[in-house]
Write a protein that holds these residues in place. Structure first.
Motif, PDB file in Angstrom:
ATOM      1  N   LEU A 122      -0.346   0.755   5.676  1.00  0.00           N
ATOM      2  CA  LEU A 122      -1.211   1.804   5.137  1.00  0.00           C
ATOM      3  C   LEU A 122      -2.659   1.585   5.564  1.00  0.00           C
ATOM      4  O   LEU A 122      -3.371   2.540   5.892  1.00  0.00           O
ATOM      5  CB  LEU A 122      -1.111   1.867   3.613  1.00  0.00           C
ATOM      6  CG  LEU A 122       0.182   2.456   3.066  1.00  0.00           C
ATOM      7  CD1 LEU A 122       0.218   2.321   1.548  1.00  0.00           C
ATOM      8  CD2 LEU A 122       0.318   3.906   3.473  1.00  0.00           C
ATOM      9  N   ASP A 123      -3.100   0.316   5.533  1.00  0.00           N
ATOM     10  CA  ASP A 123      -4.456   0.011   5.985  1.00  0.00           C
ATOM     11  C   ASP A 123      -4.636   0.398   7.444  1.00  0.00           C
ATOM     12  O   ASP A 123      -5.661   0.959   7.817  1.00  0.00           O
ATOM     13  CB  ASP A 123      -4.771  -1.480   5.805  1.00  0.00           C
ATOM     14  CG  ASP A 123      -4.977  -1.860   4.343  1.00  0.00           C
ATOM     15  OD1 ASP A 123      -5.156  -0.952   3.516  1.00  0.00           O
ATOM     16  OD2 ASP A 123      -4.952  -3.065   4.044  1.00  0.00           O
ATOM     17  N   GLN A 124      -3.643   0.088   8.257  1.00  0.00           N
ATOM     18  CA  GLN A 124      -3.726   0.422   9.680  1.00  0.00           C
ATOM     19  C   GLN A 124      -3.809   1.926   9.872  1.00  0.00           C
ATOM     20  O   GLN A 124      -4.604   2.407  10.674  1.00  0.00           O
ATOM     21  CB  GLN A 124      -2.518  -0.138  10.445  1.00  0.00           C
ATOM     22  CG  GLN A 124      -2.487  -1.635  10.543  1.00  0.00           C
ATOM     23  CD  GLN A 124      -3.688  -2.182  11.290  1.00  0.00           C
ATOM     24  OE1 GLN A 124      -4.144  -1.596  12.249  1.00  0.00           O
ATOM     25  NE2 GLN A 124      -4.221  -3.299  10.829  1.00  0.00           N
ATOM     26  N   ILE A 125      -2.987   2.652   9.115  1.00  0.00           N
ATOM     27  CA  ILE A 125      -3.007   4.109   9.225  1.00  0.00           C
ATOM     28  C   ILE A 125      -4.354   4.640   8.763  1.00  0.00           C
ATOM     29  O   ILE A 125      -4.971   5.468   9.420  1.00  0.00           O
ATOM     30  CB  ILE A 125      -1.853   4.726   8.401  1.00  0.00           C
ATOM     31  CG1 ILE A 125      -0.512   4.401   9.055  1.00  0.00           C
ATOM     32  CG2 ILE A 125      -2.020   6.225   8.255  1.00  0.00           C
ATOM     33  CD1 ILE A 125       0.685   4.748   8.201  1.00  0.00           C
ATOM     34  N   SER A 126      -4.837   4.136   7.606  1.00  0.00           N
ATOM     35  CA  SER A 126      -6.119   4.591   7.068  1.00  0.00           C
ATOM     36  C   SER A 126      -7.249   4.247   8.020  1.00  0.00           C
ATOM     37  O   SER A 126      -8.124   5.074   8.270  1.00  0.00           O
ATOM     38  CB  SER A 126      -6.374   3.953   5.703  1.00  0.00           C
ATOM     39  OG  SER A 126      -5.391   4.351   4.783  1.00  0.00           O
ATOM     40  N   ASN A 127      -7.277   3.021   8.516  1.00  0.00           N
ATOM     41  CA  ASN A 127      -8.335   2.603   9.441  1.00  0.00           C
ATOM     42  C   ASN A 127      -8.320   3.455  10.704  1.00  0.00           C
ATOM     43  O   ASN A 127      -9.367   3.851  11.205  1.00  0.00           O
ATOM     44  CB  ASN A 127      -8.186   1.127   9.813  1.00  0.00           C
ATOM     45  CG  ASN A 127      -8.545   0.216   8.656  1.00  0.00           C
ATOM     46  OD1 ASN A 127      -9.183   0.629   7.706  1.00  0.00           O
ATOM     47  ND2 ASN A 127      -8.124  -1.024   8.745  1.00  0.00           N
ATOM     48  N   GLN A 164       3.303  -6.295   0.855  1.00  0.00           N
ATOM     49  CA  GLN A 164       2.198  -6.704   1.721  1.00  0.00           C
ATOM     50  C   GLN A 164       2.301  -6.003   3.076  1.00  0.00           C
ATOM     51  O   GLN A 164       1.304  -5.518   3.611  1.00  0.00           O
ATOM     52  CB  GLN A 164       2.215  -8.223   1.899  1.00  0.00           C
ATOM     53  CG  GLN A 164       1.033  -8.752   2.657  1.00  0.00           C
ATOM     54  CD  GLN A 164       1.032 -10.264   2.720  1.00  0.00           C
ATOM     55  OE1 GLN A 164       2.020 -10.911   2.384  1.00  0.00           O
ATOM     56  NE2 GLN A 164      -0.066 -10.840   3.151  1.00  0.00           N
ATOM     57  N   HIS A 165       3.501  -5.946   3.602  1.00  0.00           N
ATOM     58  CA  HIS A 165       3.715  -5.295   4.893  1.00  0.00           C
ATOM     59  C   HIS A 165       3.381  -3.807   4.807  1.00  0.00           C
ATOM     60  O   HIS A 165       2.707  -3.265   5.697  1.00  0.00           O
ATOM     61  CB  HIS A 165       5.162  -5.503   5.346  1.00  0.00           C
ATOM     62  CG  HIS A 165       5.476  -4.920   6.675  1.00  0.00           C
ATOM     63  ND1 HIS A 165       4.966  -5.420   7.848  1.00  0.00           N
ATOM     64  CD2 HIS A 165       6.229  -3.847   7.025  1.00  0.00           C
ATOM     65  CE1 HIS A 165       5.398  -4.691   8.856  1.00  0.00           C
ATOM     66  NE2 HIS A 165       6.158  -3.725   8.384  1.00  0.00           N
ATOM     67  N   LEU A 166       3.839  -3.143   3.757  1.00  0.00           N
ATOM     68  CA  LEU A 166       3.543  -1.720   3.587  1.00  0.00           C
ATOM     69  C   LEU A 166       2.046  -1.489   3.394  1.00  0.00           C
ATOM     70  O   LEU A 166       1.484  -0.531   3.930  1.00  0.00           O
ATOM     71  CB  LEU A 166       4.330  -1.146   2.402  1.00  0.00           C
ATOM     72  CG  LEU A 166       5.831  -0.965   2.630  1.00  0.00           C
ATOM     73  CD1 LEU A 166       6.510  -0.536   1.332  1.00  0.00           C
ATOM     74  CD2 LEU A 166       6.105   0.034   3.736  1.00  0.00           C
TER      75      LEU A 166
END
Length: 186
Positions: A123-128, A117-119
């Motif tokens: 990844l979502d933060q990086i993608s966003n 979940q943390h990863l």
């Protein structure tokens, strides 16, 4: 009997203390061998409460090395040799170990899920962030293109006017050529 000087008394006292400490080291070696404790120079010095220098001293070092070699060559046995655990005790230990394994597996699975979940969140933060940066970049490029287009509109209008003038001039030129060809003698 000869009179002893204070230096003689001190030297004799030191010899006696040294002999007592050496004997204590040898007794500790025997005890550690009997108890099955692992022997090393540092462990022996701690157990006998003497300096490590003494356990390396000539006359003591040989005994320590012999004891270490004897332990290395002896088969591994428990200190409480001859005593066996009861079947009930072994079953209890096994049940406790199995329960601990179950708990550890549950904890492992929970940690894996939390890590996933943390990863995923990272990844979502990086993608966003990358998407936001790309949108900003494209918006800026669009503004620049609209600005360039606004600057080109007057030129486009001027080009269209020139094209109309050129078309009119061609038409006039054709007309003049036709008129000129009709008035020429044949």
């Amino acid at each position: 009997m000869a009179t002893r000087t204070p230096a003689d008394v001190l030297a004799e006292s030191r010899r006696q203390t040294s002999l007592l400490k050496r004997q204590r080291v040898l007794d500790t070696v025997r005890r550690m061998l009997d108890d099955g404790e692992p022997i090393s120079f540092a462990a022996l010095a701690r157990a006998a409460k003497v300096s490590t220098w003494l356990v390396y001293a000539e006359g003591v070092r040989e005994h320590v090395q012999a004891a270490i070699q004897r332990q290395e060559q002896a088969p591994v046995t428990k200190a409480a040799q001859g005593r066996r655990a009861s079947p009930a005790s072994l079953h209890t230990d096994l049940a406790m170990a199995r329960e601990e394994i179950k708990e550890l597996r549950v904890e492992r699975d929970q940690l894996r899920a939390a890590m996933r979940q943390h990863l995923g969140h990272q990844l979502d933060q990086i993608s966003n962030r990358k998407l936001t940066e790309r949108i900003t970049e494209l918006t800026e490029a669009n503004r620049n293109l609209e600005h360039d287009l606004a600057q080109l509109r007057p030129l486009t209008d001027h080009v269209q006017e020139l094209e109309r003038d050129l078309a009119a001039a061609r038409t006039s030129l054709r007309q003049m050529i036709r008129d000129g060809n009709q008035h020429q003698p044949t």
